[in-house]
Design a protein around this motif. Structure first.
Motif, PDB file in Angstrom:
ATOM      1  N   SER A  26      -2.704 -15.272 -12.467  1.00  0.00           N
ATOM      2  CA  SER A  26      -1.269 -14.951 -12.544  1.00  0.00           C
ATOM      3  C   SER A  26      -0.811 -14.238 -11.279  1.00  0.00           C
ATOM      4  O   SER A  26      -1.607 -13.634 -10.553  1.00  0.00           O
ATOM      5  CB  SER A  26      -0.994 -14.077 -13.765  1.00  0.00           C
ATOM      6  OG  SER A  26      -1.479 -12.763 -13.559  1.00  0.00           O
ATOM      7  N   PHE A  27       0.492 -14.301 -11.050  1.00  0.00           N
ATOM      8  CA  PHE A  27       1.095 -13.637  -9.895  1.00  0.00           C
ATOM      9  C   PHE A  27       0.787 -12.143  -9.951  1.00  0.00           C
ATOM     10  O   PHE A  27       0.451 -11.521  -8.941  1.00  0.00           O
ATOM     11  CB  PHE A  27       2.606 -13.911  -9.899  1.00  0.00           C
ATOM     12  CG  PHE A  27       3.287 -13.589  -8.614  1.00  0.00           C
ATOM     13  CD1 PHE A  27       3.108 -14.371  -7.489  1.00  0.00           C
ATOM     14  CD2 PHE A  27       4.129 -12.494  -8.527  1.00  0.00           C
ATOM     15  CE1 PHE A  27       3.756 -14.082  -6.297  1.00  0.00           C
ATOM     16  CE2 PHE A  27       4.777 -12.187  -7.340  1.00  0.00           C
ATOM     17  CZ  PHE A  27       4.586 -12.985  -6.225  1.00  0.00           C
ATOM     18  N   LYS A  28       0.898 -11.546 -11.138  1.00  0.00           N
ATOM     19  CA  LYS A  28       0.619 -10.120 -11.320  1.00  0.00           C
ATOM     20  C   LYS A  28      -0.838  -9.796 -10.956  1.00  0.00           C
ATOM     21  O   LYS A  28      -1.105  -8.810 -10.267  1.00  0.00           O
ATOM     22  CB  LYS A  28       0.893  -9.716 -12.775  1.00  0.00           C
ATOM     23  CG  LYS A  28       0.621  -8.264 -13.075  1.00  0.00           C
ATOM     24  CD  LYS A  28       0.968  -7.942 -14.511  1.00  0.00           C
ATOM     25  CE  LYS A  28      -0.298  -7.770 -15.287  1.00  0.00           C
ATOM     26  NZ  LYS A  28      -0.092  -7.309 -16.646  1.00  0.00           N
ATOM     27  N   GLU A  29      -1.775 -10.635 -11.380  1.00  0.00           N
ATOM     28  CA  GLU A  29      -3.192 -10.415 -11.046  1.00  0.00           C
ATOM     29  C   GLU A  29      -3.422 -10.482  -9.534  1.00  0.00           C
ATOM     30  O   GLU A  29      -4.166  -9.685  -8.978  1.00  0.00           O
ATOM     31  CB  GLU A  29      -4.075 -11.459 -11.730  1.00  0.00           C
ATOM     32  CG  GLU A  29      -4.235 -11.281 -13.206  1.00  0.00           C
ATOM     33  CD  GLU A  29      -5.037 -12.424 -13.817  1.00  0.00           C
ATOM     34  OE1 GLU A  29      -5.914 -12.124 -14.623  1.00  0.00           O
ATOM     35  OE2 GLU A  29      -4.786 -13.596 -13.464  1.00  0.00           O
ATOM     36  N   ILE A  30      -2.783 -11.447  -8.888  1.00  0.00           N
ATOM     37  CA  ILE A  30      -2.939 -11.620  -7.441  1.00  0.00           C
ATOM     38  C   ILE A  30      -2.403 -10.392  -6.706  1.00  0.00           C
ATOM     39  O   ILE A  30      -3.054  -9.848  -5.814  1.00  0.00           O
ATOM     40  CB  ILE A  30      -2.213 -12.900  -6.964  1.00  0.00           C
ATOM     41  CG1 ILE A  30      -2.863 -14.141  -7.566  1.00  0.00           C
ATOM     42  CG2 ILE A  30      -2.173 -12.984  -5.447  1.00  0.00           C
ATOM     43  CD1 ILE A  30      -4.293 -14.373  -7.158  1.00  0.00           C
ATOM     44  N   ILE A  31      -1.205  -9.935  -7.071  1.00  0.00           N
ATOM     45  CA  ILE A  31      -0.622  -8.766  -6.407  1.00  0.00           C
ATOM     46  C   ILE A  31      -1.510  -7.544  -6.595  1.00  0.00           C
ATOM     47  O   ILE A  31      -1.821  -6.828  -5.641  1.00  0.00           O
ATOM     48  CB  ILE A  31       0.813  -8.500  -6.915  1.00  0.00           C
ATOM     49  CG1 ILE A  31       1.732  -9.570  -6.348  1.00  0.00           C
ATOM     50  CG2 ILE A  31       1.286  -7.109  -6.509  1.00  0.00           C
ATOM     51  CD1 ILE A  31       3.154  -9.472  -6.798  1.00  0.00           C
ATOM     52  N   ASN A  32      -1.959  -7.278  -7.828  1.00  0.00           N
ATOM     53  CA  ASN A  32      -2.824  -6.126  -8.078  1.00  0.00           C
ATOM     54  C   ASN A  32      -4.136  -6.230  -7.315  1.00  0.00           C
ATOM     55  O   ASN A  32      -4.631  -5.246  -6.757  1.00  0.00           O
ATOM     56  CB  ASN A  32      -3.085  -5.956  -9.574  1.00  0.00           C
ATOM     57  CG  ASN A  32      -1.940  -5.301 -10.281  1.00  0.00           C
ATOM     58  OD1 ASN A  32      -1.466  -4.254  -9.858  1.00  0.00           O
ATOM     59  ND2 ASN A  32      -1.477  -5.915 -11.352  1.00  0.00           N
ATOM     60  N   SER A  33      -4.691  -7.426  -7.246  1.00  0.00           N
ATOM     61  CA  SER A  33      -5.952  -7.631  -6.531  1.00  0.00           C
ATOM     62  C   SER A  33      -5.809  -7.318  -5.042  1.00  0.00           C
ATOM     63  O   SER A  33      -6.628  -6.598  -4.462  1.00  0.00           O
ATOM     64  CB  SER A  33      -6.403  -9.083  -6.720  1.00  0.00           C
ATOM     65  OG  SER A  33      -7.523  -9.366  -5.945  1.00  0.00           O
ATOM     66  N   PHE A  34      -4.739  -7.824  -4.430  1.00  0.00           N
ATOM     67  CA  PHE A  34      -4.545  -7.592  -3.001  1.00  0.00           C
ATOM     68  C   PHE A  34      -4.144  -6.150  -2.695  1.00  0.00           C
ATOM     69  O   PHE A  34      -4.521  -5.601  -1.657  1.00  0.00           O
ATOM     70  CB  PHE A  34      -3.549  -8.592  -2.405  1.00  0.00           C
ATOM     71  CG  PHE A  34      -4.178  -9.926  -2.109  1.00  0.00           C
ATOM     72  CD1 PHE A  34      -5.031 -10.079  -1.033  1.00  0.00           C
ATOM     73  CD2 PHE A  34      -3.943 -11.015  -2.925  1.00  0.00           C
ATOM     74  CE1 PHE A  34      -5.633 -11.298  -0.760  1.00  0.00           C
ATOM     75  CE2 PHE A  34      -4.536 -12.236  -2.670  1.00  0.00           C
ATOM     76  CZ  PHE A  34      -5.387 -12.378  -1.589  1.00  0.00           C
ATOM     77  N   LEU A  35      -3.393  -5.523  -3.588  1.00  0.00           N
ATOM     78  CA  LEU A  35      -3.075  -4.111  -3.396  1.00  0.00           C
ATOM     79  C   LEU A  35      -4.343  -3.257  -3.454  1.00  0.00           C
ATOM     80  O   LEU A  35      -4.552  -2.369  -2.640  1.00  0.00           O
ATOM     81  CB  LEU A  35      -2.058  -3.637  -4.437  1.00  0.00           C
ATOM     82  CG  LEU A  35      -0.614  -4.080  -4.199  1.00  0.00           C
ATOM     83  CD1 LEU A  35       0.257  -3.697  -5.388  1.00  0.00           C
ATOM     84  CD2 LEU A  35      -0.070  -3.463  -2.929  1.00  0.00           C
ATOM     85  N   ARG A  36      -5.210  -3.535  -4.442  1.00  0.00           N
ATOM     86  CA  ARG A  36      -6.482  -2.801  -4.529  1.00  0.00           C
ATOM     87  C   ARG A  36      -7.320  -3.010  -3.275  1.00  0.00           C
ATOM     88  O   ARG A  36      -7.895  -2.076  -2.727  1.00  0.00           O
ATOM     89  CB  ARG A  36      -7.280  -3.264  -5.743  1.00  0.00           C
ATOM     90  CG  ARG A  36      -6.848  -2.652  -7.021  1.00  0.00           C
ATOM     91  CD  ARG A  36      -7.804  -3.005  -8.170  1.00  0.00           C
ATOM     92  NE  ARG A  36      -7.178  -2.654  -9.418  1.00  0.00           N
ATOM     93  CZ  ARG A  36      -6.486  -3.500 -10.180  1.00  0.00           C
ATOM     94  NH1 ARG A  36      -6.371  -4.777  -9.834  1.00  0.00           N
ATOM     95  NH2 ARG A  36      -5.929  -3.095 -11.298  1.00  0.00           N
ATOM     96  N   LEU A  37      -7.405  -4.256  -2.842  1.00  0.00           N
ATOM     97  CA  LEU A  37      -8.172  -4.575  -1.640  1.00  0.00           C
ATOM     98  C   LEU A  37      -7.646  -3.808  -0.445  1.00  0.00           C
ATOM     99  O   LEU A  37      -8.405  -3.185   0.306  1.00  0.00           O
ATOM    100  CB  LEU A  37      -8.131  -6.080  -1.371  1.00  0.00           C
ATOM    101  CG  LEU A  37      -8.862  -6.580  -0.132  1.00  0.00           C
ATOM    102  CD1 LEU A  37     -10.357  -6.349  -0.278  1.00  0.00           C
ATOM    103  CD2 LEU A  37      -8.569  -8.055   0.077  1.00  0.00           C
ATOM    104  N   GLY A  38      -6.344  -3.818  -0.244  1.00  0.00           N
ATOM    105  CA  GLY A  38      -5.751  -3.111   0.888  1.00  0.00           C
ATOM    106  C   GLY A  38      -5.954  -1.610   0.803  1.00  0.00           C
ATOM    107  O   GLY A  38      -6.275  -0.954   1.799  1.00  0.00           O
ATOM    108  N   LEU A  39      -5.779  -1.042  -0.368  1.00  0.00           N
ATOM    109  CA  LEU A  39      -5.947   0.408  -0.525  1.00  0.00           C
ATOM    110  C   LEU A  39      -7.401   0.824  -0.336  1.00  0.00           C
ATOM    111  O   LEU A  39      -7.689   1.844   0.292  1.00  0.00           O
ATOM    112  CB  LEU A  39      -5.436   0.850  -1.901  1.00  0.00           C
ATOM    113  CG  LEU A  39      -3.917   0.737  -2.085  1.00  0.00           C
ATOM    114  CD1 LEU A  39      -3.546   0.933  -3.549  1.00  0.00           C
ATOM    115  CD2 LEU A  39      -3.194   1.739  -1.203  1.00  0.00           C
TER     116      LEU A  39
END
Length: 82
Positions: A26-39
Motif C-alpha cells: 500500500s501507499f501508506k506502507e511505502i511511505i512509512n518504509s521510506f521514512l523509517r529508512l531515511g530516519l
C-alpha cells in the motif's frame, strides 16, 4: 498510529506510486518504509565523535634536503622521474 496530511512533490509522489505498484504494498506502507529508512540512515551517518588530526614532528631524514624539490624527487623517485 498518527493520522496526518502530507503534501508531496509531484516527482516524489510518482516514485512512491510506482514503488507501490511494483511491490504490491500500500501507499501508506511505502511511505512509512521510506521514512523509517531515511530516519535510520541519518542516525547511522552521524559521527559519534569528530575526527581530529594531531600534528606531529616528522623530523628530517638523513641525506634529504627539503629545500630543493628536484633533489627530493630524484631521491624518492629515481633519476628518471618526469
Amino acid at each position: 498510529m498518527v493520522r496526518t496530511t502530507l503534501t508531496l512533490d509531484t516527482d516524489v509522489a510518482a516514485k512512491l506510486r510506482e514503488e507501490s505498484r511494483r511491490t504490491g504494498r500500500s501507499f501508506k506502507e511505502i511511505i512509512n518504509s521510506f521514512l523509517r529508512l531515511g530516519l535510520n540512515t541519518r542516525r547511522a551517518l552521524e559521527a559519534p565523535h569528530p575526527f581530529v588530526v594531531r600534528a606531529r614532528e616528522l623530523g628530517l631524514r638523513p641525506g634529504l634536503n627539503y629545500d630543493n624539490i628536484g633533489d627530493l624527487l630524484e631521491h624518492t623517485e629515481g633519476p628518471l622521474h618526469p
